[in-house]
Structure formats: C-alpha cells, structure tokens
Design an enzyme around this catalytic site. Sequence first.
Site, PDB file in Angstrom:
ATOM      1  N   PRO A 130       0.805  -1.226   0.000  1.00  0.00           N
ATOM      2  CA  PRO A 130       0.000   0.000   0.000  1.00  0.00           C
ATOM      3  C   PRO A 130       0.838   1.276   0.000  1.00  0.00           C
ATOM      4  O   PRO A 130       0.448   2.274  -0.603  1.00  0.00           O
ATOM      5  CB  PRO A 130      -0.829  -0.140   1.278  1.00  0.00           C
ATOM      6  CG  PRO A 130      -0.975  -1.610   1.484  1.00  0.00           C
ATOM      7  CD  PRO A 130       0.326  -2.191   1.015  1.00  0.00           C
ATOM      8  N   GLY A 133       5.051   1.245  -3.824  1.00  0.00           N
ATOM      9  CA  GLY A 133       4.744   0.823  -5.186  1.00  0.00           C
ATOM     10  C   GLY A 133       5.948   1.042  -6.077  1.00  0.00           C
ATOM     11  O   GLY A 133       6.781   0.157  -6.274  1.00  0.00           O
ATOM     12  N   SER A 134       6.076   2.255  -6.600  1.00  0.00           N
ATOM     13  CA  SER A 134       7.233   2.569  -7.441  1.00  0.00           C
ATOM     14  C   SER A 134       8.540   2.449  -6.654  1.00  0.00           C
ATOM     15  O   SER A 134       9.567   2.048  -7.194  1.00  0.00           O
ATOM     16  CB  SER A 134       7.088   3.985  -8.010  1.00  0.00           C
ATOM     17  OG  SER A 134       5.980   4.058  -8.883  1.00  0.00           O
ATOM     18  N   TRP A 158      -2.239  -4.469  -4.938  1.00  0.00           N
ATOM     19  CA  TRP A 158      -2.323  -4.471  -6.402  1.00  0.00           C
ATOM     20  C   TRP A 158      -1.856  -5.800  -6.984  1.00  0.00           C
ATOM     21  O   TRP A 158      -1.129  -5.845  -7.971  1.00  0.00           O
ATOM     22  CB  TRP A 158      -1.523  -3.301  -7.001  1.00  0.00           C
ATOM     23  CG  TRP A 158      -1.866  -1.993  -6.396  1.00  0.00           C
ATOM     24  CD1 TRP A 158      -1.078  -1.218  -5.613  1.00  0.00           C
ATOM     25  CD2 TRP A 158      -3.130  -1.308  -6.505  1.00  0.00           C
ATOM     26  NE1 TRP A 158      -1.762  -0.089  -5.218  1.00  0.00           N
ATOM     27  CE2 TRP A 158      -3.027  -0.116  -5.744  1.00  0.00           C
ATOM     28  CE3 TRP A 158      -4.331  -1.597  -7.152  1.00  0.00           C
ATOM     29  CZ2 TRP A 158      -4.071   0.779  -5.630  1.00  0.00           C
ATOM     30  CZ3 TRP A 158      -5.372  -0.694  -7.033  1.00  0.00           C
ATOM     31  CH2 TRP A 158      -5.229   0.476  -6.289  1.00  0.00           C
ATOM     32  N   GLN A 337     -12.346   7.363 -31.471  1.00  0.00           N
ATOM     33  CA  GLN A 337     -12.676   8.553 -32.255  1.00  0.00           C
ATOM     34  C   GLN A 337     -13.164   8.185 -33.660  1.00  0.00           C
ATOM     35  O   GLN A 337     -14.126   8.772 -34.167  1.00  0.00           O
ATOM     36  CB  GLN A 337     -11.448   9.472 -32.357  1.00  0.00           C
ATOM     37  CG  GLN A 337     -11.721  10.829 -32.959  1.00  0.00           C
ATOM     38  CD  GLN A 337     -12.561  11.719 -32.046  1.00  0.00           C
ATOM     39  OE1 GLN A 337     -12.620  11.489 -30.852  1.00  0.00           O
ATOM     40  NE2 GLN A 337     -13.224  12.713 -32.611  1.00  0.00           N
ATOM     41  N   GLY A 341     -19.666   8.095 -32.116  1.00  0.00           N
ATOM     42  CA  GLY A 341     -20.560   7.766 -31.008  1.00  0.00           C
ATOM     43  C   GLY A 341     -20.580   6.288 -30.685  1.00  0.00           C
ATOM     44  O   GLY A 341     -20.665   5.891 -29.517  1.00  0.00           O
ATOM     45  N   GLU A 364       3.619  -3.092 -13.820  1.00  0.00           N
ATOM     46  CA  GLU A 364       5.044  -3.445 -14.003  1.00  0.00           C
ATOM     47  C   GLU A 364       5.943  -2.210 -13.995  1.00  0.00           C
ATOM     48  O   GLU A 364       6.958  -2.144 -14.704  1.00  0.00           O
ATOM     49  CB  GLU A 364       5.264  -4.228 -15.315  1.00  0.00           C
ATOM     50  CG  GLU A 364       4.447  -5.481 -15.440  1.00  0.00           C
ATOM     51  CD  GLU A 364       4.932  -6.615 -14.561  1.00  0.00           C
ATOM     52  OE1 GLU A 364       5.952  -6.449 -13.889  1.00  0.00           O
ATOM     53  OE2 GLU A 364       4.268  -7.656 -14.539  1.00  0.00           O
TER      54      GLU A 364
END
Length: 382
Positions: A130, A133-134, A158, A337, A341, A364
């Site tokens: 928690p 991470g990095s 995660w 795009q 729609g 990753e």
Amino acid sequence: MAVPRTLPTDESRALLDLTRDLTAREIAPRAAPDEADGRFPREVFATLGAAGLLSLPYPEEYGGGAQPYEVYLQVLEELAAAWLAVGLGVSVHTLACHPLATFGTPEQRAAHLPAMLGGELLGAYCLSEPHSGSDAAALSTKAAADADGYTLTGTKAWITHGGVADFYTVLARTSPEGAHGISAFLVDAHTPGLAAAAPEHKMGMRSSPTAQIHLDGARIPAERRIGAEGQGFSIALAALDCGRLGIAACATGVAQAALDVAADYAQDRTQFGGPIADKQGIRFMLADMATAIEAGRALYLAAARLRDAGLPFGRQAAMAKLFCTDTAMRVTVDAVQILGGYGYTTDFPAERYMREAKCLQIVEGTNQIQRMVIARDLLRKG
C-alpha cells in the site's frame, strides 16, 4: 487481422497457429460478456496449460516449452489481442514462475515447477505494498526467521490474481538493510495466515481480480525461500525486466485489436456518399496507428532477441514497455474517435480496449518509472 510473423522455426510457427486457433474458439467469444460480468476465466488458464502455452520460455526438463522469448512474446500478443485479462494473466503467471525457475535450487525446481508450468497451478507476484509501489525497496512486509523457517507478516497490494492464485511469489524483508535486506519466498495460497481482501473495483480488466494479500503470521518452511537471504531485490528486478517485455507484447496486442476494429468500421461506415475510409483524415489516422504498432512490435522483439542471446536488455525492456503501452493508449483513443458515437458504447470493443490500455501504462512500473530506468542506464558512468 492475423499479422504476418517472422518466426525462427517450424515449431514456433505451429505454436502461433495453435494460439490463434485457441483464441478464436475458446477465448475471444468470452471476452466481452465475461468482462461485463467480472467473471475470472480460471478454466481458460487450465486449457492454455494443457496446450503448453503457460510454460513456453522455461526448460523442457521441468515441463517447459524451451521456446525463446521472441516466440513467447508473440504468443502473448495474440492472447492479449483476443482478451487482455488472459494475455496479462499469462504474463503475470510467467513473472511469478521466473524467480523459482531462474534462482531456485534444482530440488526446488523439480518439486514445484512441473505443476506451476502445466496449468495445474496459477501464480501471482507480490512485490508492491500500500505504501511501497514505485519505490519497491521501501517494502515493509517482514519475514522473521527461526529454527524451522519464516513467519511472514504484512500486506501486499495491487496483486493480479489476488485471491484466485494457487501460489504467490512474495518479496519480504529479512533485515532492515534497505534493498539488501529483501528476500524472495514461494508461498502456497492455502498457507494459514494468508488471506485475500475483496477485489479492487477497476475501470477496466474487470475479469482479472486485483486484490490486497494479507500475511498475518504466515509460517513457511526454510526450503520455500528462493535464493539467498538478501538476494530478493535483485531477483525481483530481474523478473521485472522480463515482465516488462510481457506487458509490451500485451499492449501491442490490444493496440492491434483496436486498429482492426477501427479499420473494419471505417470501411463499413458510410457518410457523405461513401465509406469514411475514403476520407484523408481517417486514412492518416489509420496509417499513424499502424506505423506506431509496427514500431512497438519491432522494439519488443529486438529486446527479446537480446535476452535470448544472453545480453543485457533491461534498458530495452523499459523502452519497449514505455513505447508500446503509450502507443496502445494513443491507438485505442483514436479507435474510439474513428467509431464516433459507437466507439463510446459497449456495442463495440473499442471502449474496452481504451480502458485496458490505461492499465498497461501503470502495471510493471509506471511509464514515469520506465523513463527513470532508461535515463539511469543511459547516463551510467564507467
């Protein structure tokens, strides 16, 4: 659209044909409904294991396919193009097997790898926390040693396959010495004291569970440690270099799938008296999308060939992960795009591809971390 490949052997070409057949029959038809309902396709991984597709880069003596990474990654791309939850799941499983396959003792490999590679067991990789991470070296999960083994205490975050995996490759702290105090462990999912939290509610990848793993006094024997004490961080980094190539291949698969949807739609959709594919603006978008995908594919394959040759490939793996996932994000946005729609509705898969591409820029190691890895290697002295 099946992309022509340059593969080194007849066996590898047969593997890719097998993958395409399996994805068409067993995987692609399930992707949209299972994603919508958040169903995890555990049986698909058993099917892939039985077909030999969960073990491609590992040695034959342990049930592996002994295939070069160049081949394994192209198989991964095909799987991800059909359903990212499966392609990414295979990449994560391969990542979870890597520490044992590369750094385990012969006795450990003989005891565990055949079941891990044959589809009987599904793996998860537990590095992030928690608050770590990095900055992976800041992890705080502890592995306290005693005469009989280790007691693991902490929380991992995660975790892809959290709660559904059969084994977890866990990085934990055996001493307070920063990166040099981290060790790697192979932990059975049924270990008392190991529990998964409820899955995260995610923007995409809903059929691939991501959850915290809580370790509350989980006891494991000493023979479940992989490598030496304190070697875990270098083991983790070596695994991540390989894992980043897996993410690059998955991103290329998602981008290719989005391009195929956009190109087909542009030829079928008529406006102003003809198909929109006749409009220069659409043609230029499709051309740019296709060019970026081909460049990404060439980049991840070049990095794979370095790995297969036993040469350093960490910088190139970071480049491939960075470029291919950024490409996937741009291509999927452009696909939405082009569909207009309809691209914003669930009637077409373009919106799902766009949501999935965002995930790939994060896992990753975020793409900001990849830039740090590339620059650090580029500017290294001596």
